[in-house]
Scaffold this active site. Structure first.
Site, PDB file in Angstrom:
ATOM      1  CG  HIS A  82      -1.799  -1.174   1.375  1.00 45.14           C
ATOM      2  ND1 HIS A  82      -2.876  -1.438   0.544  1.00 45.14           N
ATOM      3  CD2 HIS A  82      -1.764  -2.199   2.266  1.00 45.14           C
ATOM      4  CE1 HIS A  82      -3.470  -2.561   0.921  1.00 45.14           C
ATOM      5  NE2 HIS A  82      -2.817  -3.052   1.962  1.00 45.14           N
TER       6      HIS A  82
HETATM    7  O1  RIB Z   1      -5.322  -0.105   4.479  1.00 46.33           O
HETATM    8  C1  RIB Z   1      -3.923  -0.086   4.333  1.00 46.33           C
HETATM    9  C2  RIB Z   1      -3.311   0.967   5.196  1.00 46.33           C
HETATM   10  O2  RIB Z   1      -3.577   0.677   6.558  1.00 46.33           O
HETATM   11  C3  RIB Z   1      -1.771   1.025   5.071  1.00 46.33           C
HETATM   12  O3  RIB Z   1      -1.351   2.344   5.290  1.00 46.33           O
HETATM   13  C4  RIB Z   1      -1.315   0.158   6.205  1.00 46.33           C
HETATM   14  O4  RIB Z   1      -0.006   0.521   6.691  1.00 46.33           O
HETATM   15  C5  RIB Z   1      -2.344   0.468   7.253  1.00 46.33           C
HETATM   16  O5  RIB Z   1      -1.949   1.673   7.899  1.00 46.33           O
END
Ligand code: RIB
Ligand code: CA
Length: 312
Positions: free
Chosen positions: A242
């Site tokens: 992500h």
């Molecule tokens: O949904 C994914 C996000 O949530 C990313 O930033 C992960 O690190 C968590 O913070």
């Protein structure tokens, strides 16, 4: 080359860690500091993990600040089941020598934005938006001084990952998210729609490991740990990566595509709390407030990340 000044607001988090390393490996970016927030795990762990990553990168000079330890108006929700009890399970990194800065992260955000020339600092939130929204609420004058916000959060076509409707970062602090999305700051949103196309396949994980450095090995361990949960959950050939997509967009926006649309945040219904209501098809007359990304050239993305991470 124009160097872009950024502040990374973060809740490390394996993917946050890779994003921080990518930023520190990229000369186009000047990281003014890391502001930590409670999210994936509690604040005491996100501040510890952020400093571990800075020292792994040989960058104990990067100031790390502790921020808000809970959302603006709700109880904290964490994600140890995804990230492990440390919040950054995978590599065994030594305890950091570098200290946490004595100034609160919100104070750092306010002071830095007030003292810098207007529109020169980009904010890169990778976790719940509590620090950013708290700074905006405490010092409204800084809002127009922000160059842009590029955040990981939200979802439209990929639904939710922490509830059926909401992505984790937005769901943890929907009130903060609503403030940021209504702030009028130039906003680029990197949602699950994109990050679920940035999958750490076994070949891509092997390429991280083949870098052959402590950073490469650590990144392979960080991304392998996240895989054990996400790939079974989604039945995909690898876990979505992500947060590094935020940094990659700054480095190579041409690898991504999206639409300038209206995005509102659900802050009333417990059923859909934290949902990003994205008007992708333009069916409302609500004004556009975000560049909402929808696609990425994943192979080029991982080639970029691997090349950059090898520089550390
Ligand atoms: O949904 C994914 C996000 O949530 C990313 O930033 C992960 O690190 C968590 O913070
Ligand atoms: Ca994160």
């Amino acid at each position: 080359m124009e160097t872009q000044q950024i502040i990374i607001d973060t809740d490390p988090g394996q993917d946050d860690a890779v994003a921080i390393l990518l930023a520190l490996a990229s000369p186009e970016l000047q990281v003014l500091g890391l502001t930590c927030v409670a999210g994936n795990v509690a604040l005491n762990l996100t501040t510890l993990n952020a400093r571990k990553i800075c020292e792994l990168a040989g960058r104990a000079d990067i100031p790390v600040y502790g921020g808000c330890d809970r959302p603006m108006g709700r109880a904290l929700i964490t994600a140890e089941h995804v990230h492990g009890h440390s919040g950054m399970d995978g590599p065994d990194l030594p305890l950091p020598d570098m200290p946490l800065q004595p100034v609160h992260a919100v104070g750092f955000l306010i002071d830095t934005l007030r003292s810098a020339p207007p529109k020169t600092i980009t904010l890169c939130p990778l976790g719940p938006l509590t620090n950013i929204a708290t700074a905006f609420a405490r010092a409204p004058d800084i809002v127009t001084r922000v160059r842009q916000i590029v955040l990981m959060g939200g979802s439209h076509f990929k639904a939710g990952n922490v509830t059926p409707a909401a992505e984790f970062n937005i769901h943890v602090d929907p009130d903060a998210a609503a403030m940021v999305f209504a702030s009028g700051v130039a906003l680029t949103v990197v949602p699950l729609d994109v990050t679920h196309k940035a999958l750490v396949t076994p070949a891509r994980n092997a390429a991280f490991n083949a870098i052959g450095t402590a950073v490469g090995r650590a990144v392979a361990q960080l991304t392998a740990f996240a895989d054990r949960y996400d790939s079974t959950k989604y039945g995909a050939p690898g876990a979505p990566l992500h947060d590094p997509c935020v940094i990659a967009w700054l480095l190579a926006p041409h690898l991504f595509s999206g639409r300038q649309i209206n995005v509102e945040i659900e802050t009333s219904s417990e059923l859909t709390m934290g949902m990003t209501v994205a008007d992708w098809w333009g069916v409302t007359d609500r004004s556009a407030n975000a560049l909402f990304l929808g696609d990425v050239d994943a192979e080029a993305l991982f080639n970029l990340m691997t090349e950059r991470l090898a520089r550390l």
